[in-house]
Design a protein around this motif. Structure first.
Motif, short mmCIF file in Angstrom:
data_model
loop_
_atom_site.label_atom_id
_atom_site.label_comp_id
_atom_site.label_asym_id
_atom_site.label_seq_id
_atom_site.Cartn_x
_atom_site.Cartn_y
_atom_site.Cartn_z
N ALA A 122 16.84 26.22 -3.58
CA ALA A 122 16.55 27.21 -2.36
C ALA A 122 16.46 28.52 -3.08
O ALA A 122 17.19 28.97 -3.86
CB ALA A 122 17.40 27.26 -1.36
N LYS A 123 15.33 29.20 -3.07
CA LYS A 123 15.05 30.54 -3.77
C LYS A 123 14.94 31.55 -2.60
O LYS A 123 15.10 32.80 -2.76
CB LYS A 123 13.61 30.63 -4.42
CG LYS A 123 13.52 29.69 -5.43
CD LYS A 123 14.58 29.63 -6.43
CE LYS A 123 14.42 28.80 -7.55
NZ LYS A 123 15.57 28.99 -8.56
N VAL A 124 15.13 31.53 -1.30
CA VAL A 124 15.10 32.24 -0.11
C VAL A 124 16.29 31.80 0.90
O VAL A 124 16.57 30.62 1.04
CB VAL A 124 13.77 32.29 0.52
CG1 VAL A 124 13.77 33.21 1.67
CG2 VAL A 124 12.46 32.73 -0.46
N ALA A 125 17.04 32.87 1.39
CA ALA A 125 18.01 32.69 2.45
C ALA A 125 17.96 33.90 3.56
O ALA A 125 17.50 34.85 3.39
CB ALA A 125 19.47 32.88 1.62
N ILE A 126 18.13 32.78 4.76
CA ILE A 126 18.23 34.02 5.89
C ILE A 126 19.78 34.13 6.23
O ILE A 126 20.24 33.08 6.62
CB ILE A 126 17.40 33.61 6.91
CG1 ILE A 126 15.77 33.38 6.76
CG2 ILE A 126 17.54 34.41 8.33
CD1 ILE A 126 14.89 32.79 7.48
N VAL A 127 19.99 35.31 6.22
CA VAL A 127 21.55 35.53 6.29
C VAL A 127 22.12 36.56 7.49
O VAL A 127 21.48 37.58 7.38
CB VAL A 127 22.18 36.17 4.90
CG1 VAL A 127 23.80 36.24 4.69
CG2 VAL A 127 21.64 35.28 3.73
N ALA A 128 23.01 36.01 8.22
CA ALA A 128 23.60 37.14 9.19
C ALA A 128 24.38 38.21 8.35
O ALA A 128 25.05 37.94 7.44
CB ALA A 128 24.42 36.44 9.97
#
Length: 555
Positions: free
Chosen positions: A122-128
């Motif tokens: 994975a190169k992209v993350a959605i993070v809280a």
């Protein structure tokens, strides 16, 4: 051809086989947004988001993923957040971008997270944002090429009298850095995604599981395998669009993901979210929103019924309590029946099966039972060594074939080969769980072939904890086993040999405290036992089974 014996107890009015939708999981939201545009899809701490608003925000986020983050079809995108509106929006945005959701337990720390990022590619993350301290270093060192940081408080604007966790009250923080974008800024760009092209055979979700090696493995699920267990509960329990769910199980895990998020979205149901378990808030929410269905783990029922306020809550609207993760204690099941008139419906499944392979018939459940094989699923009990089917009543490994079985482990052909075998033209998955089948075709769990600790439904893989413990400068050897725990069912125990220089100067408490900074809280050994040596085979392998059996005898 002889009918399977469990067909005699099949849910009334349910067909024996299903025709599964040949559409993407994203399409489920698209349809419900047209059918029920103004209906609340999710309610969280007295704030609601409609199906129409959910779809609209997911489309904008999908556009940003494609046009600003370079996310292409088949790319893996990390989703690192607690149950929230943001989790659901992000999940469906990733699918709308034709990408693959990689849901990660929010309790994981930086080095654990690094392992998932590297393994999945994975190169992209959605993070809280409250999890940014764990994810931030990966963005800073280039392990992640882009991160979108979300604040739960953006959607929680209405006041509430409910107890809200700090992370959900935290205002949007000014988090910045190269290739770091705040969720609100990403949505504000109002970018439309390209045409959706993902079909049933494309990868959709890749939850991680682990095994005897201790290294987490990505379970490759397509839109078709995910869709199969989205539609199964609909027919098994005869769910209408008016069912109101209480969503308490974590969405990063397949049971919560399917039963409390994806199935309700398909059916246009409303989910009342409780991101962090709180029995007092749960009791109020059931009464306030007239909750009718609740998928949970048994410890939640134990906790809820133990509340001094339990008798004052109106739980009469609840028509179904179901779940798995651990056997429901018989005394608690009896109390549940007395107070609510409900029988707890247990089920069984794994990350590799995208939730259920077995569920108890709702009108004829058995206690502490996995249930019977669900639609189009064939299960057997086999000899783990020969893979030959065993007679009814004998204990062996549970194996299953069906539409929900994953394709295999990501980038791990050896592990994939080991977990499958073919019989009578069907591809069977080896669960690693030991069980038996009774005379009526119901399955029961007996033990685990693989090493695994089940702490309140959370899976802890001893080899993974051991590998982290070896990072402590005072530890020479470590073996992690399960210890009985009255509340969690099982808890983590580490049997440790200290290096000679550290003996007498290092305490169990110091090791536990050190471990809290290195691994998710549920993995931290609650019990540390110092020993002079560990039992080993002639080839030098630590005999964990010897220690486990000794622990069971002493408890």
């Amino acid at each position: 051809m002889q009918q399977p014996r469990h067909y005699a107890y099949w849910p009334r009015e349910a067909p024996k086989s299903l025709t599964y939708p040949a559409t993407s999981v994203w399409y489920n939201l698209e349809v419900s947004a047209r059918r029920y545009p103004d209906k609340p899809a999710f309610i969280c701490y007295d704030n609601a988001i409609t199906f129409k608003a959910l779809e609209a925000e997911a489309l904008k986020l999908a556009g940003f993923l494609q046009k600003k983050c370079g996310v292409a079809k088949g790319d893996r995108v990390l989703l690192f957040a607690q149950n929230s509106f943001e989790f659901v929006i992000a999940y469906y945005a990733i699918l709308r971008a034709d990408a693959v959701v990689v849901p990660i337990n929010p309790m994981n720390l930086t080095e654990e997270l690094r392992g998932y990022v590297k393994d999945s590619g994975a190169k992209v993350a959605i993070v809280a944002q409250e999890l940014w301290p764990a994810a931030g270093p990966l963005a800073a060192d280039g392990t992640l090429q882009h991160a979108i940081v979300a604040a739960y408080a953006n959607h929680l604007v209405n006041p509430t009298d409910l107890k809200v966790p700090d992370a959900f009250k935290l205002p949007r923080q000014p988090i910045a850095g190269p290739n770091v974008t705040l969720w609100s800024d990403a949505i504000a760009q109002d970018l439309a995604p390209g045409p959706t092209t993902a079909g049933p055979n494309d990868l959709a979700v890749m939850p991680y599981t682990s095994g005897t090696t201790g290294k987490p493995k990505g379970c490759m699920h397509t839109h078709a395998t995910v869709m199969s267990t989205i539609v199964m509960p609909f027919e098994w329990f005869k769910i209408s669009s008016e069912v109101i769910y209480l969503g308490v199980l974590p969405y990063f895990h397949v049971t919560g993901m399917q039963n409390s998020m994806n199935t309700p979205i398909l059916n246009g149901c409303t989910v009342v979210l409780l991101p962090r378990w709180d029995r007092e808030v749960a009791g109020v929410l059931i009464q306030r929103h007239k909750v009718s269905a609740w998928t949970l783990i048994p410890t939640m029922v134990v906790d809820l019924l133990a509340s001094p306020n339990a008798a004052s809550w109106d739980l009469s609207t609840v028509q179904r309590m179901s779940g798995g993760g651990a056997a429901m204690p018989e005394a608690v099941a009896t109390k549940l029946k007395e107070l609510c008139g409900l029988s707890f419906v247990e089920g069984y499944g794994l990350s590799e099966t995208m939730a259920p392979t077995h569920i108890n018939p709702p009108d004829r459940p058995k206690k502490q039972c996995l249930g019977i094989p669900v639609f189009d699923t064939t299960s057997m009990v086999v000899d783990p060594a020969t893979l030959e089917e065993l007679p009814q009543g004998e204990v062996g490994e549970i194996v299953s074939a069906g539409p929900q079985i994953f394709l295999g482990y990501w980038d791990n052909p050896e592990a994939t080969k080991e977990c499958f075998f073919e019989r009578d033209g069907k591809k069977f998955f080896r669960t690693g769980d030991l069980g038996r089948m009774d005379e009526e075709g119901y399955f029961f769990l007996v033990d685990r072939l693989k090493r695994m600790i089940n702490a309140s439904g959370m899976k802890v893989w001893p080899a993974e904890v051991e590998s982290l413990l070896y990072g402590h400068p005072a530890i020479q050897e470590a073996c992690v086993i399960a210890a009985k725990d009255t509340h969690r069912g099982e808890t983590v125990k580490a049997v440790v040999v200290l290096k000679p220089a550290s003996r007498g100067s290092v305490t169990p408490e110091e090791i536990t405290e050190w471990a809290r900074g290195k691994m998710a809280a549920y993995k931290v050994p609650r019990i540390i036992e110092f020993v002079e040596s560990l039992p080993k085979t002639a080839t030098g392998k630590i005999q964990w089974r010897v220690l486990q059996e000794k622990e069971q005898l002493s408890s």
